[in-house]
Motif scaffolding. Structure first.
Motif, PDB file in Angstrom:
ATOM      1  N   ASP A   1       1.071  -1.534  -0.247  1.00 35.86           N
ATOM      2  CA  ASP A   1       0.000   0.566  -0.025  1.00 35.86           C
ATOM      3  C   ASP A   1       1.302   1.507   0.030  1.00 35.86           C
ATOM      4  O   ASP A   1       1.494   1.475   1.103  1.00 35.86           O
TER       5      ASP A   1
ATOM      6  N   LYS B   1      -0.044   4.152   0.205  1.00 39.95           N
ATOM      7  CA  LYS B   1      -0.633   4.878   0.962  1.00 39.95           C
ATOM      8  C   LYS B   1       0.155   5.044   2.560  1.00 39.95           C
ATOM      9  O   LYS B   1       1.183   6.102   3.059  1.00 39.95           O
ATOM     10  N   THR B   2       0.149   3.738   2.765  1.00 41.54           N
ATOM     11  CA  THR B   2      -0.221   3.119   4.425  1.00 41.54           C
ATOM     12  C   THR B   2       1.541   2.767   4.343  1.00 41.54           C
ATOM     13  O   THR B   2       2.197   2.768   6.303  1.00 41.54           O
ATOM     14  N   LYS B   3       2.524   2.788   3.523  1.00 41.25           N
ATOM     15  CA  LYS B   3       3.077   2.125   3.392  1.00 41.25           C
ATOM     16  C   LYS B   3       3.353   0.681   4.352  1.00 41.25           C
ATOM     17  O   LYS B   3       4.665  -0.273   4.284  1.00 41.25           O
TER      18      LYS B   3
END
Length: 173
Positions: free
Chosen positions: A90, A92-94
């Motif tokens: 992901d 965005k969240t890493k």
């Protein structure tokens, strides 16, 4: 891009790594960030071409990543040929989410993402095509008619049909 000299035509982005990470697959998201698969390094690399910053992301388990693909939400899907897993990073969240293939040693070789965001892997080691349904996170395998098939490269057509090569059998599926 129109320059004749290689120095003017190309830009290189070297990065420091303690070993040869053996970059294999590559994909680009909508922001222009470049992501790659590392066979030897077992990580997913990320380049921001505007800043030149390179970051390497380590999945939850070690393995050889051969291919990466971007989904409609700019998440990065991958398959581990050594490790028999498929996963998604992901952006965005890493965070990583990863699944073992239903058949041990399926060894996902190629990877594509269809129009619905589902990831498909070429299970070379067990003559299967592996699907991870993005919304439900259900993982399925579809066995080929040919044995040994040596399923490798995948492609998805405009109707969402998955195509693959059977390297060991010289056939298309």
């Amino acid at each position: 891009p129109n320059a004749l000299s290689p120095e003017m035509r190309w830009k290189l982005y070297p990065y420091d790594t303690p070993w040869n990470s053996s970059i294999h697959g590559i994909t680009v998201d909508r922001k222009g960030h470049v992501y790659w698969a590392e066979i030897a390094g077992g990580q997913i690399g990320e380049l921001d071409p505007e800043t030149g910053k390179i970051t390497r992301h380590r999945p939850p388990t070690n393995g050889s990543i051969l291919q990466v693909a971007t989904d409609p939400d700019d998440n990065i899907w991958y398959g581990m040929v050594a490790g028999s897993t498929m996963g998604v990073f992901d952006t965005k969240t890493k965070l990583f989410t990863q699944w073992n293939t239903p058949s041990p040693d399926a060894d996902p070789y190629g990877l594509v993402v269809d129009q619905k965001g589902n990831a498909w892997g070429a299970g070379r080691g067990q003559d299967v095509v592996v699907e991870v349904e993005a919304k439900t996170q259900v993982i399925r395998e579809y066995h080929t008619l040919t044995h040994p098939a040596g399923v490798q490269r995948l492609s998805v057509d405009s109707k969402g049909m998955i195509w693959f090569s059977e390297d060991a059998a010289s056939r298309l599926g």
